[in-house]
Design a protein around this motif. Structure first.
Motif, short mmCIF file in Angstrom:
data_model
loop_
_atom_site.label_atom_id
_atom_site.label_comp_id
_atom_site.label_asym_id
_atom_site.label_seq_id
_atom_site.Cartn_x
_atom_site.Cartn_y
_atom_site.Cartn_z
N VAL A 199 -41.61 17.19 -1.20
CA VAL A 199 -41.94 16.44 -2.42
C VAL A 199 -42.07 17.40 -3.60
O VAL A 199 -41.55 17.14 -4.69
CB VAL A 199 -43.23 15.62 -2.22
CG1 VAL A 199 -43.74 15.06 -3.54
CG2 VAL A 199 -42.99 14.51 -1.23
N TRP A 200 -42.72 18.52 -3.39
CA TRP A 200 -42.89 19.52 -4.45
C TRP A 200 -41.54 20.06 -4.91
O TRP A 200 -41.29 20.20 -6.10
CB TRP A 200 -43.78 20.65 -3.94
CG TRP A 200 -43.95 21.76 -4.92
CD1 TRP A 200 -44.74 21.76 -6.02
CD2 TRP A 200 -43.29 23.03 -4.90
NE1 TRP A 200 -44.63 22.96 -6.68
CE2 TRP A 200 -43.75 23.75 -6.01
CE3 TRP A 200 -42.38 23.61 -4.04
CZ2 TRP A 200 -43.30 25.04 -6.27
CZ3 TRP A 200 -41.94 24.88 -4.31
CH2 TRP A 200 -42.40 25.58 -5.41
N LEU A 242 -38.56 18.58 -4.68
CA LEU A 242 -37.81 17.56 -5.40
C LEU A 242 -38.32 17.38 -6.83
O LEU A 242 -37.53 17.21 -7.76
CB LEU A 242 -37.87 16.24 -4.64
CG LEU A 242 -37.07 16.20 -3.35
CD1 LEU A 242 -37.33 14.90 -2.61
CD2 LEU A 242 -35.60 16.39 -3.62
N LYS A 243 -39.63 17.42 -7.01
CA LYS A 243 -40.19 17.32 -8.36
C LYS A 243 -39.75 18.50 -9.21
O LYS A 243 -39.39 18.34 -10.38
CB LYS A 243 -41.72 17.27 -8.30
CG LYS A 243 -42.28 15.95 -7.89
CD LYS A 243 -43.80 16.00 -7.94
CE LYS A 243 -44.41 14.70 -7.49
NZ LYS A 243 -45.88 14.75 -7.55
N LEU A 244 -39.76 19.69 -8.62
CA LEU A 244 -39.35 20.89 -9.34
C LEU A 244 -37.86 20.81 -9.70
O LEU A 244 -37.47 21.17 -10.82
CB LEU A 244 -39.62 22.13 -8.50
CG LEU A 244 -39.31 23.46 -9.15
CD1 LEU A 244 -40.21 23.67 -10.37
CD2 LEU A 244 -39.51 24.59 -8.16
N LYS A 245 -37.04 20.31 -8.80
CA LYS A 245 -35.61 20.18 -9.06
C LYS A 245 -35.36 19.22 -10.23
O LYS A 245 -34.54 19.50 -11.11
CB LYS A 245 -34.92 19.68 -7.80
CG LYS A 245 -33.43 19.52 -7.95
CD LYS A 245 -32.81 19.00 -6.66
CE LYS A 245 -31.35 18.69 -6.87
NZ LYS A 245 -30.75 18.05 -5.71
N ARG A 246 -36.04 18.07 -10.22
CA ARG A 246 -35.88 17.11 -11.32
C ARG A 246 -36.35 17.69 -12.65
O ARG A 246 -35.74 17.48 -13.69
CB ARG A 246 -36.65 15.84 -11.02
CG ARG A 246 -36.00 14.99 -9.99
CD ARG A 246 -36.70 13.64 -9.86
NE ARG A 246 -36.43 13.09 -8.56
CZ ARG A 246 -37.33 12.86 -7.64
NH1 ARG A 246 -38.59 13.09 -7.89
NH2 ARG A 246 -37.00 12.37 -6.48
N LYS A 247 -37.46 18.43 -12.60
CA LYS A 247 -38.00 19.02 -13.82
C LYS A 247 -37.03 20.06 -14.39
O LYS A 247 -36.80 20.11 -15.60
CB LYS A 247 -39.35 19.66 -13.52
CG LYS A 247 -40.09 20.15 -14.73
CD LYS A 247 -41.46 20.65 -14.34
CE LYS A 247 -42.24 21.10 -15.54
NZ LYS A 247 -43.59 21.56 -15.19
N TYR A 299 -34.06 18.32 -15.95
CA TYR A 299 -34.46 17.75 -17.23
C TYR A 299 -34.46 18.82 -18.33
O TYR A 299 -33.90 18.62 -19.40
CB TYR A 299 -35.84 17.12 -17.10
CG TYR A 299 -36.43 16.64 -18.41
CD1 TYR A 299 -36.03 15.43 -18.96
CD2 TYR A 299 -37.37 17.40 -19.10
CE1 TYR A 299 -36.56 14.98 -20.14
CE2 TYR A 299 -37.90 16.97 -20.28
CZ TYR A 299 -37.49 15.76 -20.81
OH TYR A 299 -38.01 15.32 -22.00
N SER A 313 -31.98 10.63 -12.81
CA SER A 313 -33.01 11.05 -11.85
C SER A 313 -34.00 12.02 -12.44
O SER A 313 -35.05 12.27 -11.87
CB SER A 313 -32.34 11.70 -10.64
OG SER A 313 -31.66 12.87 -11.05
N ALA A 314 -33.70 12.59 -13.62
CA ALA A 314 -34.58 13.60 -14.20
C ALA A 314 -35.36 13.08 -15.41
O ALA A 314 -36.09 13.83 -16.03
CB ALA A 314 -33.76 14.81 -14.63
N PHE A 362 -38.16 11.63 -17.60
CA PHE A 362 -39.60 11.46 -17.50
C PHE A 362 -40.05 10.43 -18.53
O PHE A 362 -39.38 10.20 -19.52
CB PHE A 362 -40.31 12.79 -17.77
CG PHE A 362 -40.06 13.81 -16.71
CD1 PHE A 362 -39.29 14.91 -16.98
CD2 PHE A 362 -40.59 13.65 -15.44
CE1 PHE A 362 -39.04 15.86 -16.01
CE2 PHE A 362 -40.35 14.58 -14.47
CZ PHE A 362 -39.57 15.69 -14.75
#
Length: 89
Positions: free
Chosen positions: A39-40, A42-47, A50, A63-64, A66
């Motif tokens: 989960v961490w 995937l969040k970092l990848k999206r961030k 972005y 997907s990125a 916010f």
């Protein structure tokens, strides 16, 4: 008097893992750590996606995005229609 310093989440996790046999406790802990790290990541990848899109001036990938809102912000065809006031005509 016994006062716990742990959060309710860790208490629940310990009580669930406590019912497992010894060999399964390590496996359950490993699966839990793997899920948290996934989960961490995937969040970092999206961030990162972005920030790269914003820096390059490209459209932001879906997907990125916010702060895109939820629920009532995206009713689409289910959104209430504006009423026409026929009495003013």
């Amino acid at each position: 008097m016994y006062v716990t310093q742990a959060s309710w989440k860790s208490e629940m996790f310990q009580s669930v893992v406590g019912f497992l046999p010894d060999w399964a406790q390590g496996t359950a802990l490993g699966v839990f750590v793997l899920a948290v790290l996934t989960v961490w990541a995937l969040k970092l990848k999206r961030k990162l996606a972005y920030h790269r899109a914003v820096r390059a001036g490209r459209p932001i990938p879906e997907s990125a995005r916010f702060a895109q809102g939820r629920g009532a912000d995206h009713l689409g065809s289910y959104a209430p229609q504006a009423r026409r006031d026929d009495s003013a005509a």
